[in-house]
Write a protein that holds these residues in place. Structure first.
Motif, PDB file in Angstrom:
ATOM      1  N   LEU A 140       0.846  -1.202   0.000  1.00  0.00           N
ATOM      2  CA  LEU A 140       0.000   0.000   0.000  1.00  0.00           C
ATOM      3  C   LEU A 140       0.878   1.247   0.000  1.00  0.00           C
ATOM      4  O   LEU A 140       1.750   1.399   0.870  1.00  0.00           O
ATOM      5  N   ALA A 141       0.615   2.107  -0.994  1.00  0.00           N
ATOM      6  CA  ALA A 141       1.459   3.303  -1.138  1.00  0.00           C
ATOM      7  C   ALA A 141       1.320   4.220   0.075  1.00  0.00           C
ATOM      8  O   ALA A 141       0.250   4.320   0.681  1.00  0.00           O
ATOM      9  N   ASP A 142       2.417   4.883   0.431  1.00  0.00           N
ATOM     10  CA  ASP A 142       2.437   5.891   1.513  1.00  0.00           C
ATOM     11  C   ASP A 142       1.896   5.365   2.844  1.00  0.00           C
ATOM     12  O   ASP A 142       1.222   6.084   3.578  1.00  0.00           O
ATOM     13  N   SER A 143       2.145   4.107   3.121  1.00  0.00           N
ATOM     14  CA  SER A 143       1.657   3.562   4.391  1.00  0.00           C
ATOM     15  C   SER A 143       2.689   2.582   4.932  1.00  0.00           C
ATOM     16  O   SER A 143       3.341   1.864   4.173  1.00  0.00           O
ATOM     17  N   LYS A 144       2.798   2.580   6.267  1.00  0.00           N
ATOM     18  CA  LYS A 144       3.745   1.649   6.894  1.00  0.00           C
ATOM     19  C   LYS A 144       3.191   0.227   6.853  1.00  0.00           C
ATOM     20  O   LYS A 144       3.917  -0.751   6.900  1.00  0.00           O
ATOM     21  N   VAL A 145       1.848   0.154   6.788  1.00  0.00           N
ATOM     22  CA  VAL A 145       1.219  -1.171   6.834  1.00  0.00           C
ATOM     23  C   VAL A 145       0.353  -1.386   5.587  1.00  0.00           C
ATOM     24  O   VAL A 145      -0.077  -0.426   4.957  1.00  0.00           O
ATOM     25  N   ASN A 146       0.117  -2.648   5.238  1.00  0.00           N
ATOM     26  CA  ASN A 146      -0.870  -2.961   4.197  1.00  0.00           C
ATOM     27  C   ASN A 146      -2.241  -3.041   4.830  1.00  0.00           C
ATOM     28  O   ASN A 146      -2.396  -3.607   5.918  1.00  0.00           O
ATOM     29  N   LEU A 147      -3.221  -2.476   4.164  1.00  0.00           N
ATOM     30  CA  LEU A 147      -4.594  -2.531   4.668  1.00  0.00           C
ATOM     31  C   LEU A 147      -5.511  -3.005   3.564  1.00  0.00           C
ATOM     32  O   LEU A 147      -5.261  -2.731   2.383  1.00  0.00           O
ATOM     33  N   LEU A 148      -6.581  -3.678   3.938  1.00  0.00           N
ATOM     34  CA  LEU A 148      -7.580  -4.081   2.943  1.00  0.00           C
ATOM     35  C   LEU A 148      -8.632  -2.971   2.852  1.00  0.00           C
ATOM     36  O   LEU A 148      -9.764  -3.118   3.315  1.00  0.00           O
ATOM     37  N   THR A 149      -8.215  -1.851   2.289  1.00  0.00           N
ATOM     38  CA  THR A 149      -9.157  -0.745   2.093  1.00  0.00           C
ATOM     39  C   THR A 149     -10.136  -1.140   0.989  1.00  0.00           C
ATOM     40  O   THR A 149      -9.910  -2.123   0.264  1.00  0.00           O
ATOM     41  N   ALA A 150     -11.180  -0.322   0.830  1.00  0.00           N
ATOM     42  CA  ALA A 150     -12.159  -0.616  -0.224  1.00  0.00           C
ATOM     43  C   ALA A 150     -11.457  -0.649  -1.585  1.00  0.00           C
ATOM     44  O   ALA A 150     -11.724  -1.532  -2.416  1.00  0.00           O
ATOM     45  N   ASP A 151     -10.513   0.273  -1.812  1.00  0.00           N
ATOM     46  CA  ASP A 151      -9.805   0.319  -3.099  1.00  0.00           C
ATOM     47  C   ASP A 151      -8.925  -0.913  -3.299  1.00  0.00           C
ATOM     48  O   ASP A 151      -8.869  -1.485  -4.395  1.00  0.00           O
ATOM     49  N   VAL A 152      -8.244  -1.296  -2.228  1.00  0.00           N
ATOM     50  CA  VAL A 152      -7.367  -2.474  -2.319  1.00  0.00           C
ATOM     51  C   VAL A 152      -8.207  -3.704  -2.661  1.00  0.00           C
ATOM     52  O   VAL A 152      -7.830  -4.518  -3.517  1.00  0.00           O
ATOM     53  N   MET A 153      -9.360  -3.816  -2.029  1.00  0.00           N
ATOM     54  CA  MET A 153     -10.208  -4.987  -2.274  1.00  0.00           C
ATOM     55  C   MET A 153     -10.710  -4.998  -3.722  1.00  0.00           C
ATOM     56  O   MET A 153     -10.786  -6.046  -4.349  1.00  0.00           O
ATOM     57  N   LYS A 154     -11.014  -3.791  -4.222  1.00  0.00           N
ATOM     58  CA  LYS A 154     -11.494  -3.705  -5.602  1.00  0.00           C
ATOM     59  C   LYS A 154     -10.410  -4.196  -6.563  1.00  0.00           C
ATOM     60  O   LYS A 154     -10.648  -4.968  -7.485  1.00  0.00           O
ATOM     61  N   ARG A 155      -9.195  -3.743  -6.293  1.00  0.00           N
ATOM     62  CA  ARG A 155      -8.059  -4.120  -7.148  1.00  0.00           C
ATOM     63  C   ARG A 155      -7.817  -5.637  -7.065  1.00  0.00           C
ATOM     64  O   ARG A 155      -7.585  -6.296  -8.071  1.00  0.00           O
ATOM     65  N   LEU A 156      -7.907  -6.173  -5.843  1.00  0.00           N
ATOM     66  CA  LEU A 156      -7.706  -7.612  -5.664  1.00  0.00           C
ATOM     67  C   LEU A 156      -8.770  -8.379  -6.446  1.00  0.00           C
ATOM     68  O   LEU A 156      -8.479  -9.392  -7.108  1.00  0.00           O
ATOM     69  N   ASP A 157      -9.981  -7.869  -6.409  1.00  0.00           N
ATOM     70  CA  ASP A 157     -11.091  -8.505  -7.109  1.00  0.00           C
ATOM     71  C   ASP A 157     -10.784  -8.618  -8.606  1.00  0.00           C
ATOM     72  O   ASP A 157     -10.905  -9.689  -9.214  1.00  0.00           O
ATOM     73  N   THR A 158     -10.328  -7.480  -9.172  1.00  0.00           N
ATOM     74  CA  THR A 158     -10.022  -7.472 -10.606  1.00  0.00           C
ATOM     75  C   THR A 158      -8.908  -8.473 -10.915  1.00  0.00           C
ATOM     76  O   THR A 158      -8.983  -9.244 -11.890  1.00  0.00           O
ATOM     77  N   LEU A 159      -7.881  -8.472 -10.075  1.00  0.00           N
ATOM     78  CA  LEU A 159      -6.753  -9.378 -10.310  1.00  0.00           C
ATOM     79  C   LEU A 159      -7.195 -10.840 -10.273  1.00  0.00           C
ATOM     80  O   LEU A 159      -6.783 -11.657 -11.101  1.00  0.00           O
ATOM     81  N   LEU A 160      -8.058 -11.157  -9.279  1.00  0.00           N
ATOM     82  CA  LEU A 160      -8.485 -12.552  -9.135  1.00  0.00           C
ATOM     83  C   LEU A 160      -9.287 -13.002 -10.353  1.00  0.00           C
ATOM     84  O   LEU A 160      -9.163 -14.157 -10.792  1.00  0.00           O
ATOM     85  N   ASP A 161     -10.065 -12.070 -10.922  1.00  0.00           N
ATOM     86  CA  ASP A 161     -10.813 -12.414 -12.141  1.00  0.00           C
ATOM     87  C   ASP A 161      -9.847 -12.765 -13.275  1.00  0.00           C
ATOM     88  O   ASP A 161     -10.045 -13.738 -14.004  1.00  0.00           O
ATOM     89  N   GLU A 162      -8.774 -11.955 -13.376  1.00  0.00           N
ATOM     90  CA  GLU A 162      -7.773 -12.222 -14.437  1.00  0.00           C
ATOM     91  C   GLU A 162      -7.077 -13.553 -14.191  1.00  0.00           C
ATOM     92  O   GLU A 162      -6.912 -14.378 -15.092  1.00  0.00           O
ATOM     93  N   ILE A 163      -6.679 -13.766 -12.933  1.00  0.00           N
ATOM     94  CA  ILE A 163      -5.927 -14.971 -12.580  1.00  0.00           C
ATOM     95  C   ILE A 163      -6.754 -16.234 -12.849  1.00  0.00           C
ATOM     96  O   ILE A 163      -6.254 -17.240 -13.349  1.00  0.00           O
ATOM     97  N   ALA A 164      -8.056 -16.128 -12.543  1.00  0.00           N
ATOM     98  CA  ALA A 164      -8.930 -17.297 -12.713  1.00  0.00           C
ATOM     99  C   ALA A 164      -8.984 -17.750 -14.174  1.00  0.00           C
ATOM    100  O   ALA A 164      -9.221 -18.925 -14.464  1.00  0.00           O
ATOM    101  N   LYS A 165      -8.720 -16.792 -15.072  1.00  0.00           N
ATOM    102  CA  LYS A 165      -8.809 -17.133 -16.511  1.00  0.00           C
ATOM    103  C   LYS A 165      -7.529 -17.762 -17.036  1.00  0.00           C
ATOM    104  O   LYS A 165      -7.487 -18.261 -18.152  1.00  0.00           O
ATOM    105  N   ASP A 166      -6.454 -17.717 -16.256  1.00  0.00           N
ATOM    106  CA  ASP A 166      -5.142 -18.159 -16.747  1.00  0.00           C
ATOM    107  C   ASP A 166      -4.997 -19.675 -16.599  1.00  0.00           C
ATOM    108  O   ASP A 166      -4.699 -20.195 -15.505  1.00  0.00           O
ATOM    109  N   ALA A 167      -5.168 -20.380 -17.683  1.00  0.00           N
ATOM    110  CA  ALA A 167      -5.158 -21.839 -17.626  1.00  0.00           C
ATOM    111  C   ALA A 167      -3.756 -22.400 -17.428  1.00  0.00           C
ATOM    112  O   ALA A 167      -3.583 -23.549 -17.008  1.00  0.00           O
ATOM    113  N   ALA A 168      -2.723 -21.587 -17.706  1.00  0.00           N
ATOM    114  CA  ALA A 168      -1.350 -22.099 -17.641  1.00  0.00           C
ATOM    115  C   ALA A 168      -0.774 -22.026 -16.223  1.00  0.00           C
ATOM    116  O   ALA A 168       0.287 -22.567 -15.937  1.00  0.00           O
ATOM    117  N   LEU A 169      -1.477 -21.357 -15.354  1.00  0.00           N
ATOM    118  CA  LEU A 169      -0.955 -21.100 -14.007  1.00  0.00           C
ATOM    119  C   LEU A 169      -0.959 -22.374 -13.152  1.00  0.00           C
ATOM    120  O   LEU A 169      -1.876 -23.180 -13.228  1.00  0.00           O
TER     121      LEU A 169
END
Ligand code: 3H9
Length: 711
Positions: free
Chosen positions: A18-47
């Motif tokens: 997390l930018a400009d923070s000493k700690v990582n937090l699951l903010t609403a924005d972070v969760m949104k980004r994670l959501d998008t990533l997981l959708d992409e990852i789920a489609k990757d058959a080679a993984l």
């Protein structure tokens, strides 16, 4: 950006940073980004596997953003927040490929819930690692699936233990409980993790448990049978009711949720959890506990203005003068934290008592498996006893804890300050005497400071650091650094009679004495305050501390602050009769296995005790005590004993156990309304013809300006 994704061969890496923070937090924005990533990852058959890591030092993820939770105003809003997070973590859990969380720091709250949604959890040997679900300490429950997943992973008893107790555990315990699958050294971590991911991806589809837990028979029945579950729930409910005393709704709600969801499918279970999260997130208890979290975060980092630029030499050696209850406790705490201690008293018996007190604490730590025998022995060996003023020439710090007598203390300061290095800090652990008078007896008054621990030293988190007009910034910075090193939360207090906490506390205890003299039985007065949430009532507290000490401190306060602190007659009488409290076996209570009211007290009061009280009378008596504290605290702010209301709240919560669910004394006053407090005090002043109730200028100004202590 806060969450990054890279692919390396057949492995996908999700990195939290997390930018400009000493700690990582699951903010609403972070969760949104994670959501998008997981959708992409789920489609990757080679993984073949997904590895989840953090770039922050000593932090994996510190949970959901507490600020966002503080901002929730409607239960439905909280429910939606939890529900959307749950769905994202469900996606993580449902990935086709194995997922491995790599924990090299704290994984708390939502951070722990994220790793629970992974198929595997590995960690380093980092001492800073803590994994767990502290949500109930914030008045909520885990809302990202923690109540559903943890009991399933660890078994019901251990899952409840962590969730209901808001517990966080080090890596070694997490491994033992089955919360971790494996530990690796930090060096070469990525290689170890890749090898592990390779291993589990080859076995994909088989067991998700690398280390199946072997349960012994009684535990097996409790964790794996319906009858066992019923027993575990019954015991847990009993415990929760005992611990929370009905003041903290979240553990009970968490228990209800788990009891209902244990046999439910994931979707239904999660819905129930989210609903309960939403309900709790808007309660005053939750908002107050979040306030307390911020206070403690702020004060644990306390520094004096400009203090960041002052470098204080590390304290390696410390001399403790006086091996009584406090001196022994202080010596133990210092040695526990790696400091070499010289423990001095006037004779061998006295020193032996201090050593025994320290040894007892180390023995308890061994019994509770917090320390090994060898570690305890090594810590104990750091304390060297003496009856001479020897070893002072190399000390970095002296903490004086001799008898509470100003002349004796001044003599000690005069004598010892001539023997210590000029840069050494010289602290007094006095609970009420003038630190300025001691400083002026010392060779260099600028090195003298009050360092007031609370009893029992090892348990009470507060230290009052008392500054005199002579105290140098370097001394204050050194004392703050020492407090932090000892794991204590400091507040900075200006030298004044009783400092902050005892001044407020004794105003309250004296008022309790007046109620007793009016015929309200001591046990009823005590119950008023335990019903309010105090850990014990004023008379039991007086017995714990010792009525002799209470009377002595009241006299000091009376001399410095006037009539309102004149000890109420009953305290003088109890003291004269040598009813000193717990240490003499009798005080306001008779102390054997349990404390029972002392039947001699009404006789000493000299009037019959009142019978049943109306609810209004009961509340009025309680308000007299609580508003007396508020008025005295406001006087402390007016006198600039402390610089802000937050210091009062930290002091009262950490020094007296003032109920955290009320957010602190000043926050409570704001919730009652300053106008109401002032009006009630003015009414008491009129009714009892007593100046002590007169609202102080600070309170009157707040009322005039329609302000509160915080707002
Ligand atoms: C949760 O997860 C709910 C979910 O189940 C469901 C939701 C629907 N939020 O203390 P530090 C700040 S509830 C916001 O100096 P350290 C902290 O205030 C959450 N801020 O570092 C400080 O701010 P500042 C459950 C947070 O190494 C800064 O980060 N989690 C949070 O001494 C640096 O921290 C917890 O209860 C947060 N979650 O200690 C964990 N965490 O720089 C609470 C930290 O302005 N956090 N900050 O003063 C902690 O216990 C400690 O901060 C931690 C680090 C051990 C993580």
């Amino acid at each position: 950006m806060s969450v990054f994704y890279r692919k390396d061969g057949h492995f996908g890496f999700i990195t939290f940073d997390l930018a400009d923070s000493k700690v990582n937090l699951l903010t609403a924005d972070v969760m949104k980004r994670l959501d998008t990533l997981l959708d992409e990852i789920a489609k990757d058959a080679a993984l073949k596997a997904v590895i989840i890591e953090s770039k922050k030092k000593d932090v994996f993820i510190a949970g959901a953003d507490i600020k966002e939770i503080e901002g929730i105003t409607e239960p439905h809003e909280g429910e939606l927040k939890a529900r959307s997070g749950q769905k994202i973590l469900d996606k993580l859990e449902d990935l086709r490929v194995p997922t491995v969380a790599v924990i090299d720091g704290v994984a708390l709250g939502g951070g722990c819930e994220l790793v629970l949604a992974c198929r595997y959890r590995v960690a380093t040997f980092n001492e800073k690692i803590r994994i767990g679900l502290p949500e109930v300490n914030l008045g909520i429950l885990p809302g990202f699936g923690g109540t559903y997943r943890l009991p399933r992973l660890l078994g019901l008893s251990q899952g409840l233990n962590i969730i209901l107790g808001g517990r966080v555990v080090p890596a070694k315990d997490a491994l033992k409980f089955g919360l971790l699958d494996r530990q690796f050294p930090q060096q070469g971590l990525e290689n170890h993790v890749r090898a592990f991911a390779g291993e589990v991806s080859d076995n994909a589809g088989r067991s998700s448990h690398i280390r199946p837990r072997k349960l012994k028979l009684p535990q097996k029945i409790l964790d794996r049978t319906v009858v066992g579950h019923a027993i575990v729930f019954r015991e847990a409910r009993k415990n929760v009711l005992k611990q929370s005393k009905g003041f903290y709704p979240s553990p009970l709600k968490a228990l209800d949720v788990i009891e209902k969801t244990l046999y439910m499918n994931r979707d239904s279970g999660m819905r129930l959890e989210a609903k309960a999260f939403g309900d709790l997130s808007v309660t005053p208890v939750c908002k107050n506990l979040i306030h307390v979290f911020y206070l403690s975060e702020k004060y644990k980092k306390l520094s004096i203005p400009g203090g960041e630029t002052i470098s204080s030499p590390e304290i390696k050696r410390c001399s403790v003068l006086g091996a009584g209850v406090m001196g022994g406790g202080i010596a133990q705490l210092l040695s526990q934290n790696g400091i070499l201690v010289r423990l001095k008293d006037i004779n061998h018996d006295a020193v032996a008592k201090g050593l025994q007190a320290a040894a007892k604490l180390f023995r308890q730590a061994v019994k509770r498996r917090r320390l090994s025998r060898a570690q305890a022995a090594a810590r104990m060996a750091r304390i060297s006893p003496t009856t001479e003023y020897s070893g002072l020439g190399t000390t970095d710090c002296v903490i004086e804890a001799v008898v509470e007598n100003l002349d004796v203390k001044k003599a000690v300061f005069q004598q010892v300050s001539a023997l210590i290095p000029p840069q050494a800090i010289f602290c007094t652990n006095t609970s009420a005497l003038s630190v300025t008078a001691m400083a002026e007896a010392a060779r260099d008054p600028s090195r003298v400071i009050g360092f007031h621990f609370f009893n029992p030293v090892h348990r009470m988190p507060l230290v009052e650091i008392i500054m005199t007009r002579h105290t140098s910034p370097a001394t204050a910075a050194g004392a703050l650094q020492l407090a932090k090193r000892l794991g204590k939360t400091p507040i900075l207090v200006q030298d004044a009679p009783g400092f902050l906490v005892n001044r407020i506390l004794l105003a309250y205890i004296n008022e309790a004495g007046r109620l007793l003299e009016e015929g309200v039985p001591a046990a009823v007065v005590d119950k008023m305050m335990t019903d309010f949430g105090m850990p014990m009532g004023p008379f039991l507290l007086s017995d714990e501390v010792g009525t002799d000490i209470g009377v002595k401190v009241l006299h000091i306060l009376e001399a410095g602050l006037g009539e309102r602190f004149k000890p109420v007659g009953i305290f003088e009488k109890v003291f004269e009769k040598k009813l000193l409290g717990k240490k003499s076996g009798k005080g306001f209570y008779i102390h054997s296995k349990h404390a029972v009211p002392n039947p001699d007290i009404p006789g000493l009061v000299g009037k019959p005790m009142r019978g049943q009280m109306t609810i209004q009378d009961y509340q009025k008596c309680r308000d007299r005590m609580v508003y007396t504290m508020i008025n005295e605290a406001a006087r402390c702010l007016e006198d600039k004993v402390v610089d802000e209301p937050a210091a009062v709240d930290v002091g009262m919560i950490m020094g007296t156990g003032f109920p955290p669910f009320r957010g602190g004394l000043m926050r409570y006053a704001d919730q009652v309304g300053i106008g109401n407090v002032v009006d009630a005090l003015a009414q008491f002043e009129k009714e009892f013809q007593a100046d002590r109730f007169r609202p102080c200028r600070y309170l009157l100004d707040l009322k005039d300006q329609q302000k509160g202590f915080y707002r």
